[in-house]
Design an enzyme around this catalytic site. Structure first.
Site, PDB file in Angstrom:
ATOM      1  N   CYS A  59      13.154  10.743   7.132  1.00 25.81           N
ATOM      2  CA  CYS A  59      13.126  10.332   8.535  1.00 25.81           C
ATOM      3  C   CYS A  59      14.482  10.500   9.205  1.00 25.81           C
ATOM      4  O   CYS A  59      14.560  10.686  10.400  1.00 25.81           O
ATOM      5  CB  CYS A  59      12.614   8.911   8.670  1.00 25.81           C
ATOM      6  SG  CYS A  59      13.407   7.792   7.540  1.00 25.81           S
ATOM      7  N   GLY A  96       6.736   4.974   8.466  1.00 24.20           N
ATOM      8  CA  GLY A  96       5.890   6.159   8.573  1.00 24.20           C
ATOM      9  C   GLY A  96       6.079   6.794   9.939  1.00 24.20           C
ATOM     10  O   GLY A  96       7.132   6.644  10.579  1.00 24.20           O
ATOM     11  N   LYS A 151       0.842  -1.198   0.000  1.00 25.14           N
ATOM     12  CA  LYS A 151       0.000   0.000   0.000  1.00 25.14           C
ATOM     13  C   LYS A 151       0.880   1.253   0.000  1.00 25.14           C
ATOM     14  O   LYS A 151       1.474   1.616   1.008  1.00 25.14           O
ATOM     15  CB  LYS A 151      -0.927   0.060   1.216  1.00 25.14           C
ATOM     16  CG  LYS A 151      -1.979   1.163   1.004  1.00 25.14           C
ATOM     17  CD  LYS A 151      -2.658   1.616   2.270  1.00 25.14           C
ATOM     18  CE  LYS A 151      -1.958   2.739   2.972  1.00 25.14           C
ATOM     19  NZ  LYS A 151      -1.804   3.998   2.213  1.00 25.14           N
ATOM     20  N   GLU A 211       9.277  15.648  15.423  1.00 24.62           N
ATOM     21  CA  GLU A 211       9.685  15.477  14.031  1.00 24.62           C
ATOM     22  C   GLU A 211       8.860  16.419  13.152  1.00 24.62           C
ATOM     23  O   GLU A 211       7.637  16.341  13.137  1.00 24.62           O
ATOM     24  CB  GLU A 211       9.467  14.034  13.585  1.00 24.62           C
ATOM     25  CG  GLU A 211       9.961  13.812  12.175  1.00 24.62           C
ATOM     26  CD  GLU A 211       9.866  12.374  11.706  1.00 24.62           C
ATOM     27  OE1 GLU A 211       8.798  11.757  11.888  1.00 24.62           O
ATOM     28  OE2 GLU A 211      10.861  11.866  11.160  1.00 24.62           O
ATOM     29  N   GLU A 226       9.590   1.136  10.902  1.00 26.47           N
ATOM     30  CA  GLU A 226      10.650   2.133  10.701  1.00 26.47           C
ATOM     31  C   GLU A 226       9.957   3.480  10.815  1.00 26.47           C
ATOM     32  O   GLU A 226       9.187   3.868   9.950  1.00 26.47           O
ATOM     33  CB  GLU A 226      11.292   1.921   9.334  1.00 26.47           C
ATOM     34  CG  GLU A 226      12.658   2.573   9.231  1.00 26.47           C
ATOM     35  CD  GLU A 226      12.617   3.887   8.496  1.00 26.47           C
ATOM     36  OE1 GLU A 226      12.509   4.936   9.188  1.00 26.47           O
ATOM     37  OE2 GLU A 226      12.674   3.878   7.265  1.00 26.47           O
TER      38      GLU A 226
END
Ligand code: ADP
Length: 502
Positions: free
Chosen positions: A306, A249, A196, A406, A272
């Site tokens: 990330c 994500g 996906k 973040e 992750e």
């Protein structure tokens, strides 16, 4: 479909015809099909805000169809019971096709995600090819062990078997590359898959699906479902027929996924997740290199990475000098439409993301952090897109949201440090632990820092390097499980122990 491109830019005819074919479909059991309830959603070009394509929105019933297809393919053994060498050979063929179609895939990626064509064509695409080839080679080298046990009349060995049906849920920052990061080891190990892509960037995965068909993977081995987290992603995670979910994500969604995996069939999960990576410049570093490196560590991909080196620590004696260099570098960055030659970074991926990042910038200003470069949405010919100038904040307070959360945008929080003790404490003062960087010519200090920092990857005198052979993943709330290297195969296999009475 209206497509505004910079002057003199022509898309390849293959890219055009892909975009002009109407609603994009789902790949289930080797067929391209509409969503059962007929729903679709648009995907946009973030450089112009224009819709690029309508894409099928997979609902629970579609997820169910895809799981059945993947399950039948798995049980039939047309993939899992091929020899590793045969699986590897198909993966290698796919890598060749990716190479043949690199120009077209790079264009789709740049249209959908916004990053410069130079980066998609010469960064993401070759990386994806290398990745497939690495796991093509490993597919025939997945080995168990013989185990000496305390019974003299027993012979014990282990097999490493595929998990079964795996769900692969990926984000929008490296759409094609992330798909390959997950598909390559999952398929090498003999699993069947449901991929996906993120709802912001579904197009390259759909084109990849066509190439997968062209290579001749047995039907149902790779299914591709487009749609948002809710309902599509969540339905994959909660499905009782999915044996494992690999996710990249946000930490917030990762938490949700772990919970839903536990509440359904205790499916295996690898995550992750986010990061807030420290990047450290010591006074004895090669300063011009460190300044360029620190700049690129956070501003490449407009900070939508990330591992972005978003907390920069500079040793006090060189603080002013480095800061000045950084601001000058940041001002040299050319921001623009990914198809404009010679630009360095593109837009943020969506309007939502732009407003989120602007929110952090406003909040940073109000909370007393000083802005020394950027901080603004770009106007003029870029006004319709989601462009932001590279932004540098200095601060004295590690507890600010700007420093702890973040942001996933081109924003770096810079501060000075005085000594080792302080540095290590502050570098580790984060709930994340994905990556870190350190710049120094003192090799002892560099290695000491690498050992002291709690992060899954440390770059010394460099930043943001990846290779399919080098494991990558998080400490702490940046997740668990490693992508790449031989370790990634462990995420997609399970150990069976066999006892043989002699
Ligand atoms: P980002 O911060 O990169 O947008 P997200 O964590 O929101 O990352 O999304 C990453 C991927 O996870 C996307 O494919 C998204 O559709 C999917 N996703 C979002 N929410 C869920 C959920 N509750 N369950 C499963 N997948 C989800």
């Amino acid at each position: 479909m209206k497509l505004s491109l910079p002057e003199d830019v022509q898309l390849l005819s293959t890219t055009r015809s892909f975009l002009e074919r109407g609603t994009q479909k789902l790949l289930i059991a080797g067929e391209w099909v509409e969503a059962l309830d007929g729903l679709t959603f648009p995907t946009y070009n973030p450089a112009t805000g224009e819709p690029l394509a309508e894409v099928a929105l997979a609902g629970e019933a579609d997820v169910d169809r895809a799981v059945q297809a993947a399950r039948s393919a798995f049980e039939a053994g047309s993939w899992s019971r091929l020899s590793g060498e045969e699986r590897g050979s198909l993966l290698w063929k796919l890598s060749d096709l990716l190479e043949d179609h690199a120009d077209e895939l790079a264009e789709l990626e740049t249209l959908d995600n916004g990053k410069p064509l130079r980066v998609t064509r010469h960064g993401d695409l070759p990386q994806a090819v290398k990745h497939l080839r690495y796991y093509a080679g490993l597919a025939g080298k997945i080995e168990g062990k013989t185990i000496p046990v305390s019974f003299s009349n027993q012979f014990v060995y282990t097999l490493r078997e595929p998990m079964g049906v795996v769900g692969l849920i990926i984000p929008w920052n490296f759409p094609l590359l992330m798909a390959i990061w997950k598909l390559a080891p999952a398929l090498a190990a003999g699993n069947t898959t449901i991929l996906k892509p993120a709802e912001e960037t579904p197009l390259s995965a759909l084109r990849l699906g066509e190439l997968i068909q062209q290579v001749g993977f047995p039907e149902g081995v790779v299914n591709i479902l487009t749609g948002p987290g809710l309902p599509t992603g969540a339905a994959i995670v909660s499905h009782m027929g999915v044996d494992k979910v690999a996710f990249t994500g946000s930490t917030e969604v990762g938490r949700q996924i772990m919970k839903n995996a536990a509440l359904s069939n205790l499916k295996r999960v690898s995550l992750e997740l986010g990061g807030k990576s420290p990047n450290v410049i010591f006074a004895d570093a090669d300063l011009p290199k460190a300044i360029k490196g620190a700049n690129w560590a956070v501003f490449s991909t407009a900070g939508q990475e990330c591992v972005a080196g978003s907390r920069l620590f500079i040793e006090r004696p060189v603080y002013d000098q480095v800061l000045e260099g950084l601001a000058a570098e940041a001002q040299r960055i050319r921001v623009g439409n990914g198809f404009t030659p010679k630009i360095h970074i593109g837009p943020l991926v969506s309007e939502n993301q732009l407003h989120r990042v602007l929110g952090y910038i406003e909040n940073g200003k109000k909370s007393g952090a000083q802005i020394i470069a950027g901080g603004e949405r770009l106007g003029d010919d870029l006004a319709a897109g989601y462009f932001l100038s590279p932004t540098i904040f200095t601060h004295q307070d590690d507890n600010l949201p700007l420093v702890q959360e973040e942001i996933f945008g081109p924003v770096v929080a810079v501060s000075a440090f005085e000594d080792w003790q302080e540095l290590v404490g502050r570098a580790n003062q984060t709930s994340y632990g994905l990556a870190a960087g350190v710049w120094t010519l003192d090799i002892r200090k560099a290695h000491r820092f690498a050992q002291a920092v709690r992060a899954g990857t440390v770059w010394i005198n460099g930043y943001g390097l990846f290779d399919p052979a080098a494991p990558f993943g998080g400490y702490k709330e940046s997740g668990f499980g490693r992508e790449m290297g031989q370790e990634a195969l462990e995420l997609y296999t399970q150990t069976k122990t066999v006892w043989v009475g002699l």
